[in-house]
Design an enzyme around this catalytic site. Structure first.
Site, PDB file in Angstrom:
ATOM      1  CD  GLU A   1      -2.416 -40.431  14.422  1.00  0.00           C
ATOM      2  OE1 GLU A   1      -3.098 -41.347  13.924  1.00  0.00           O
ATOM      3  OE2 GLU A   1      -1.982 -40.466  15.596  1.00  0.00           O
ATOM      4  CB  VAL A   2      -0.440 -32.031  13.943  1.00  0.00           C
ATOM      5  CG1 VAL A   2      -0.607 -30.701  14.661  1.00  0.00           C
ATOM      6  CG2 VAL A   2       0.939 -32.621  14.209  1.00  0.00           C
TER       7      VAL A   2
END
Length: 421
Positions: free
Chosen positions: A214-215
């Site tokens: 989830e960057v």
């Protein structure tokens, strides 16, 4: 871990005798747990039927993940979780110890991380706390796998380590917010090497979980210094290429630590095309209610030659009204369209208990006995074709067993346990 064991009670070759045989202490521990489950009360005595058991787990990785960053989990809650894990023959505690919300880990090398990133000085884990958890787990045949997720999920790191996070911009001006770790700042890799060297000295397990999920690339996109760096280094395409630069550096750091650790990463690292080392373990977590998605992911990951661990179908932090454990029992980590070689790369699975709505008050009842379903699936032979109907009375009996041992595990349906109010 060699967890094989054999139990004989009043067997034809040794009538009237009982024996537990294993080649390791881990097998003895698993066998002792089985022995306790064979006992039953009759009048004023405990009895056991004649039996012969040869037993061993199907998967070598059978984990529970806890999250101590969204809500702090006091030490007694973690130790209780380890106790019940041992009763269910789990062997990995994946400790998601820090995240955006808080940094409870007390670092001796960088004390400002917890001093400025924890909820309060009370909500921290000292060196002695970590040591106690690791040893308590070891004595129960459980490995402690720490996760320090980067480059995203790191907002709590920023206050204690200036320059670590990327300043976000709006209209070419810093807006005061921060995004993922700044991969263009060389000082950050020096910090990571020192910090991870400390982590591997505190947590003796061979593996680290390095996160990578989830960057958000929006902050990197907004920052003109990041754009300039990418142009100077001929990094073209989307910002996943920049993430690749960071992850490659990170994996190189971990591989060259004195302990030469292995590592797990969440599936986004693989999905974004990051060139990861052959020994990387890819942790598949997406597609909780979409089996076709995670089965396709398992096929892709193993086709590329990587080992994998599955969590997609075992997010136990989600709750609903009514009986919800059937889908957990029906999930099989090797049930995907792949070759036998591909399926052999599946190390096992892990039930996750994320902490947005979980703390010490509901950790045990929300985990158990639902996690027991996962335990049976990960231990049992692949040829075990038991249906949920056949598993139901075993699960009810096991829930009553856990209640008798003093653990407040939640009910599965309207029922009662003999002798328990």
């Amino acid at each position: 871990m060699d967890e094989h064991y054999e139990i004989k009670v009043d067997s034809p070759d040794a009538p009237g005798e009982g024996v537990l045989v294993a080649q390791s202490i881990w097998g003895i521990l698993r066998g002792l747990e089985t022995f306790t489950q064979l006992l039953y009360r009759s009048s004023a005595a405990f009895k056991i039927n004649s039996t012969q058991i040869m037993d061993f787990p199907r998967f070598s990785f059978r984990g529970i993940m806890i999250d101590s960053a969204r809500h702090f989990l006091p030490l007694p809650s973690i130790l209780e979780t380890l106790d019940v894990m041992a009763m269910n023959k789990f062997n990995v505690l994946h400790w998601h110890i820090v995240d955006d919300q808080s940094f409870p880990y007390v670092s001796s090398t960088f004390p400002n991380l917890s001093r400025m990133g924890a909820f309060s000085p009370l909500h921290t884990y000292s060196h002695d706390d970590i040591e106690r958890v690791v040893e308590y787990a070891r004595l129960r045949g459980i490995r402690v796998l720490p996760e320090f997720d980067t480059p995203g999920h790191t907002k709590s790191w920023g206050p204690g380590q200036p320059g670590l996070l990327t300043p976000c911009y709006r209209n070419d001006t810093p807006d005061g917010s921060f995004g993922p770790i700044d991969p263009t700042n060389e000082a950050n890799y020096i910090f990571l090497k020192k910090f991870l060297t400390e982590i591997t000295s505190r947590f003796p397990d061979k593996y680290l979980h390095l996160g990578g999920d989830e960057v958000s690339f929006s902050c990197w996109k907004s920052n003109p210094n990041i754009t300039e760096y990418m142009e100077e280094h001929n990094i073209t395409g989307d910002y996943s290429k920049l993430e690749q630069v960071y992850i490659t550096r990170l994996l190189n750091i971990v591989s060259n630590l004195p302990t030469h650790n292995g590592y797990l990463v969440w599936q986004e690292v693989f999905d974004n095309g990051v060139q990861i080392a052959p020994e990387t373990v890819v942790h598949v977590w997406k597609g909780e209610d979409q089996p076709l998605l995670y089965k396709a992911e398992l096929k892709r990951v193993t086709a590329a030659g990587y080992k994998t661990v599955l969590s997609s179908c075992w997010y136990l932090n989600y709750i609903s009204y009514g009986v919800d454990w059937h889908k957990y029992y029906d999930c099989d980590p090797q049930d995907f369209n792949g070759t036998d070689t591909q399926k052999s790369l599946v190390m096992g699975g892990e039930a996750c208990m994320w902490g947005e709505y979980v703390d010490r008050t509901n950790l045990t009842p929300r985990l158990w006995p639902r996690a027991s379903v996962v335990a049976e699936r990960l231990w049992s032979n692949a040829d075990d074709t038991n249906s949920v109907e056949e598993a139901t009375p075993r699960l009810e009996e096991h829930r009553c067993r856990l209640l008798r041992r003093g653990y407040d595990v939640e009910p599965l349906w309207p029922s009662f346990c003999e002798g328990i109010l």
